[in-house]
Write an enzyme that holds these catalytic residues in place. Structure first.
Site, PDB file in Angstrom:
ATOM      1  N   CYS A 153       0.820  -1.216   0.000  1.00 20.84           N
ATOM      2  CA  CYS A 153       0.000   0.000   0.000  1.00 20.84           C
ATOM      3  C   CYS A 153       0.846   1.255   0.000  1.00 20.84           C
ATOM      4  O   CYS A 153       0.683   2.121  -0.844  1.00 20.84           O
ATOM      5  CB  CYS A 153      -0.931   0.015   1.200  1.00 20.84           C
ATOM      6  SG  CYS A 153      -2.163  -1.278   1.131  1.00 20.84           S
ATOM      7  N   HIS A 154       1.731   1.373   0.972  1.00 23.94           N
ATOM      8  CA  HIS A 154       2.431   2.641   1.131  1.00 23.94           C
ATOM      9  C   HIS A 154       3.932   2.466   1.251  1.00 23.94           C
ATOM     10  O   HIS A 154       4.637   3.369   1.682  1.00 23.94           O
ATOM     11  CB  HIS A 154       1.872   3.412   2.326  1.00 23.94           C
ATOM     12  CG  HIS A 154       0.382   3.532   2.261  1.00 23.94           C
ATOM     13  ND1 HIS A 154      -0.450   2.714   2.961  1.00 23.94           N
ATOM     14  CD2 HIS A 154      -0.413   4.336   1.532  1.00 23.94           C
ATOM     15  CE1 HIS A 154      -1.708   3.016   2.671  1.00 23.94           C
ATOM     16  NE2 HIS A 154      -1.718   3.995   1.810  1.00 23.94           N
ATOM     17  N   GLY A 155       4.407   1.255   0.954  1.00 16.02           N
ATOM     18  CA  GLY A 155       5.840   1.061   0.795  1.00 16.02           C
ATOM     19  C   GLY A 155       6.666   0.817   2.049  1.00 16.02           C
ATOM     20  O   GLY A 155       7.888   0.896   1.992  1.00 16.02           O
TER      21      GLY A 155
ATOM     22  N   TYR B 296      -5.279  11.394  -0.927  1.00 15.39           N
ATOM     23  CA  TYR B 296      -4.498  10.172  -0.718  1.00 15.39           C
ATOM     24  C   TYR B 296      -3.036  10.429  -1.080  1.00 15.39           C
ATOM     25  O   TYR B 296      -2.123   9.975  -0.386  1.00 15.39           O
ATOM     26  CB  TYR B 296      -5.091   9.059  -1.575  1.00 15.39           C
ATOM     27  CG  TYR B 296      -4.648   7.669  -1.216  1.00 15.39           C
ATOM     28  CD1 TYR B 296      -4.875   7.161   0.058  1.00 15.39           C
ATOM     29  CD2 TYR B 296      -4.015   6.856  -2.148  1.00 15.39           C
ATOM     30  CE1 TYR B 296      -4.490   5.874   0.379  1.00 15.39           C
ATOM     31  CE2 TYR B 296      -3.627   5.571  -1.834  1.00 15.39           C
ATOM     32  CZ  TYR B 296      -3.874   5.081  -0.567  1.00 15.39           C
ATOM     33  OH  TYR B 296      -3.480   3.805  -0.262  1.00 15.39           O
TER      34      TYR B 296
END
Lengths: 198, 429
Positions: A153-155, B296
């Site tokens: 998702c966000h690394g 986001y």
């Protein structure tokens, strides 16, 4: 034509104010009424808020879970659910254990020695919650540059001890309460009975 | 409002009887019939009416969908398929509702950027504007809650990511998260309460919309020149002029809406949401719906959990401070040559942030997100205050009428509007 509020004002004006250094009787009534209102509102709100907390059925579903470790091959990660939460059980290779133990604590975002991540005498076995501490995605095993996990998702990147090595995750993957019941069995949710683990 | 011809006068005995007990018809008449509207409004001013239409459509399709939907984790996914396959016209109700959410955001973004371009947020419309920001926040909450209901993979993981965002709030975050989940992770109790709240919030939006329209009718509409109505000749009556124009724009918007429903019903969604929720596997590319993508991108631009969350919420909340951050006395960007360029840069930055929000969080995308996030905030905190101080605006027209007919010309017929307090409110903010 006088309205209701005018009448109320007239009534109020007709009562002589009893001012004194200790305040009037009306001050007392005002504060007492306000306090009763505040307490009453809080008492009324409480059941509404409390009803949103995990219910008895959900809590009861958190009975300890026994996991047999014998089928887990060296290097393999299995996933189990306890209290609806995903848990990774990883049989770490000797290299993974050595690499993890050799890491300098100063290199870590959330410093913890490898020994604090496993049970004494069971360094091969890593048991951690399987949701990234950033926003809860499930990191992918055996990926990332530290042979641990990396989050799609966000690394965020975790090492083979579940310690965060690259953000945005702020903390290591938490360790659920568990204990070894024999060399090949663990019970998740047993350690520190009665302690709520979210 | 002054002017006798424009005041509602009940004619029948029943109407007189009712009006003297509850002046509802008179209120409607003064709000939507005789209300003076600047005569130079362009089509960007029709989106308020379009938004009210979309809210109504979402409520109607939503109430009907709820007749067939089952909000338990075991059955939610299948009940949505049941709606699609078994319920008469269920496919239409669902596609209209799902695409309706996107259309609602299309309209609200046009409405917001129109507001920012023409300086509608400036005094005396601050309260009107802040009510709009509140509606926007409620819309975002409603859209998020609704997106979890089909209980597919994107629903589940979207709910997980967003509820984890709330856990970043210091001290009370974990408690809030637990109360939202009703368990130790996103699960059936979560789905049940999200459904309940998803049904509630649109009616709260409707309530704030009433306040928004009320505030609008106290301070009057802004217009492309940004100058207030000065005489009756600057205005026309809401009915028929604005009514007919709003209806026409709404019909055109419905054509656009219909294209999505009937030709591209799944384009704005994600294929992953047709996989039932699986708590053990996160989809490889988890992205929110398009209307959340800029925020986001801001969330992911910051390599720190709490910092990212603060900036993401800050990006929405900073909108509410625009009336006080903008120092210019001129409202409309038509007369602000320097600010106008920054405005378009801001629009481009928002679009680029949206594009970046759909990209994986790595390498150049992160750096670009950071640059765009910086400009997003700088636009409000640096550009708005400073440009207003240093810019020399171009000459404003003498009146709204003059901006329409050209200077010095008179309108032929005396078809002006009597205007009263509504058009000239106090401008001290």
């Amino acid at each position: 034509m006088p309205g209701a509020s005018d009448l109320a004002n007239n009534v109020a004006d007709s009562v002589p104010a009893q001012t004194g250094p200790e305040g009037t009787k009306r001050d007392f009534l005002f504060i007492a009424t306000g306090a009763a209102l505040a307490v009453g509102t809080a008492a009324l709100a409480w059941p509404f808020v409390a009803s949103m907390a995990p219910d008895a059925e959900t809590v009861a579903a958190g009975a300890p879970l026994e996991v047999d470790l014998t089928p887990i091959q060296e290097g393999q990660i299995i996933t189990v659910f306890w209290r609806g939460k995903l848990i990774f059980v990883r049989n770490r290779t000797d290299k993974e254990v050595k690499d993890s133990e050799a890491v300098q604590l100063s290199d870590l975002i959330d410093p913890a020695p490898d020994s604090a991540r496993v049970k004494e005498g069971h360094a091969k076995w890593l048991v951690v919650y399987g949701n990234c501490t950033h926003l809860g995605c499930v990191p992918i095993g055996h990926s990332g540059q530290y042979d641990g996990w990396s989050c799609p998702c966000h690394g965020s990147v975790f090492d083979s001890a579940g310690r965060v090595r690259r953000g945005p995750a702020p903390t290591n993957l938490p360790i659920p309460p568990y204990a070894f019941t024999s060399d090949t069995k663990i019970r998740i949710g047993d350690e520190g009975a009665g302690k709520a683990v979210a | 409002m002054s002017g006798h011809a424009n005041t509602y006068v009940p004619k029948s005995r029943l109407a007189k009887w009712f009006e003297s007990r509850l002046p509802l018809v008179g209120l409607m008449h003064s709000s939507f019939v005789s209300f003076p509207v600047p005569r130079n409004l362009n089509y960007f001013w029709t989106f308020g009416a379009i938004l009210i239409m979309m809210l109504g459509l979402q409520i109607v399709t939503g109430v009907w969908l709820a007749m067939h939907y089952d909000p338990s984790a075991d059955k939610a996914f299948n009940s949505v398929e049941h709606i699609m396959r078994d319920v008469n016209y269920g496919w239409l109700l669902r596609y209209a509702h799902a695409n309706g959410a996107s259309m609602f955001f299309v309209a609200v973004y046009i409405h917001i950027f129109r507001n920012l371009y023409y300086g509608s947020y400036k005094a005396p419309r601050e309260v009107l504007y802040i009510l709009g920001v509140i509606i926007y926040l409620l819309m975002m909450a409603t859209a998020f809650l609704g997106y979890t209901l089909p209980w597919g993979q994107m629903s589940y993981w979207g709910a997980t990511v967003i509820t984890n965002i709330l856990a970043a709030i210091p001290v009370v975050g974990d408690t809030i998260q637990s109360l939202l989940w009703g368990g130790y992770s996103v699960g059936s109790p979560t789905l049940n309460r999200f459904f309940s709240l998803h049904y509630l919030l649109p009616f709260m939006i409707a309530g704030v919309v009433v306040l928004h329209v009320w505030a609008l009718h106290v301070v009057g509409q802004n217009n492309p020149t940004g100058i207030p109505i000065k005489s009756g000749k600057d205005a026309v009556a809401f009915t028929p002029y604005a009514t007919v124009k709003d209806v026409f724009a709404a019909v055109v918007f419905m054509l656009f809406f219909a294209y999505w429903i009937f030709y591209q019903p799944g384009y704005l969604g994600h294929a992953d949401n047709y996989i039932p929720a699986n708590p053990a596997v996160t989809p490889a590319h988890i992205v929110p719906e398009w209307y959340f993508l800029p925020f986001y991108a801001i969330l992911r631009a910051v390599p720190d959990k709490l910092g990212g969350v603060i900036l993401m919420f800050g990006a929405v909340l900073i909108l509410a401070f625009a009336p006080w951050l903008d120092t210019s006395r001129v409202r409309s960007s038509n007369y602000r040559p320097i600010y106008r360029q920054f405005f378009w840069l801001f629009v481009i930055v928002c679009v680029v942030l949206g594009w970046l929000g759909a990209k994986p969080p790595e390498g150049g995308y992160v750096i670009a997100s950071q640059i765009c996030t910086f400009y997003y905030f700088a636009h409000f905190l640096i550009v708005m205050p400073l440009v207003g101080l240093f810019e020399t605006p171009t000459a404003l027209p003498g009146s709204i009428l003059e901006s329409v007919t050209g200077p010095g010309k008179q309108i032929e017929s005396g078809s002006g509007m009597p205007v009263g307090a509504a058009a000239a409110p106090s401008s001290k903010g």
